[in-house]
Design an enzyme around this catalytic site. Structure first.
Site: not given
Length: 323
Positions: A2, A79, A16
């Site tokens: 991401c 992540n 995002r």
């Protein structure tokens, strides 16, 4: 994987790309001020700031991916595999599980400075949401209109980094990404000039060659560099239309297309891109299937209520036909 960014024109914007190989049927979810936020080891918050963001709601609990509260503080979890370490219960600390972290901060803090106070007293401890939903390895981007930080729980504890770049991606740790920018110190938006040798007549053959060497692959390190370059060099007006459109264009520069990044169970791609006007509490998003911008205004829900309000993502392809 991401990418998140924090961006300011007249108003402040935070959002995002969510890159993954499948969706959990996440929804834009508003947590009102009087919804009881229960935590495993710390006190229940019966009243708190209202929150809007993208969440997977499970057992009536909002598992937020990214969110903004009514005061304008924003937060996203990204992540962080191979580096995230969650700890046993710590004495003398507010023990918060990673899936509770975003509600814990946004429910109580109006600014990054207030979040730092809570961070000094807390530990991210290792407890799954359920047997079916184990913890994900994450680190977090927290921002308001004035500053941006990154929070990482690693083997030797909780690390907090100032983030003047206003960009975050995935592993490795944030200090690596800051150092890695040095490799691209020569990249510029200006017209390229011959620095190779004064003894050679070398000319440009294309516009944009000042940025030669910027990485184009989909790794987290490369996306960080490309998003940082785009965010910190691009120009935009300060209207809502210009700001939101520009924000999503920046995220588009690091978006992932199906088929370009193979993983064990398919292909990773940008499931959605979000952009929240943190001053107004308006959450904008696009999805992979639908590039038309959709908006949810938290102030058009009952912010004094006691139940969650969720909006399913608009994913159907929508074309404005001119003839």
């Amino acid at each position: 994987m991401c990418t998140s960014i924090s961006f300011k024109t007249k108003d402040h914007y935070f959002g995002r790309n969510l890159d993954y190989e499948f969706s959990y049927n996440e929804t834009v979810t508003v947590t009102p001020r009087n919804y009881p936020l229960k935590f495993r080891k710390v006190k229940t918050l019966n009243t708190h700031y209202a929150i809007i963001g993208m969440a997977f709601v499970q057992n009536d609990y909002p598992l937020y991916y990214d969110a903004t509260n009514e005061q304008g503080l924003s937060m996203a979890g990204l992540n962080f595999p191979q580096f995230a370490v969650y700890h046993p219960l710590a004495k003398g600390k507010d023990n918060v599980t990673p899936f509770e972290f975003i509600p814990w901060i946004l429910a109580q803090c109006a600014t990054v400075d207030e979040a730092r106070v809570l961070l000094d007293k807390m530990s991210l401890y290792n407890e799954n949401f359920s047997e079916q939903l184990p913890l994900s390895p994450l680190h977090w981007h927290i921002a308001d209109a004035k500053q941006s930080i990154v929070v990482e729980s690693v083997a030797d504890g909780l690390k907090i980094y100032d983030n003047p770049i206003n960009v975050m991606t995935n592993s490795p740790s944030f200090d690596f990404h800051l150092l890695n920018l040095s490799h691209y110190i020569g990249a510029t938006r200006e017209i390229a000039t011959n620095r190779f040798s004064g003894n050679l007549d070398i000319a440009t053959y294309s516009r944009g060659m000042g940025g030669f060497g910027l990485p184009g692959d989909l790794s987290s390190a490369s996306r960080f560099v490309r998003a940082a370059f785009t965010l910190n060099n691009s120009v935009v007006g300060d209207s809502e239309k210009e700001s939101v459109s520009h924000f999503l264009h920046i995220l588009g520069s690091v978006a992932q297309q199906k088929g370009c990044c193979a993983v064990d169970h398919g292909y990773e791609y940008t499931i959605y891109s979000s952009c929240c006007n943190t001053n107004k509490g308006i959450y904008y998003y696009t999805t992979y299937e639908n590039s038309q911008i959709t908006a949810v205004d938290m102030h058009r829900t009952d912010l004094d209520g006691k139940t969650l309000t969720s909006y399913a993502l608009v994913t159907e392809w929508n074309v404005n036909k001119q003839n």
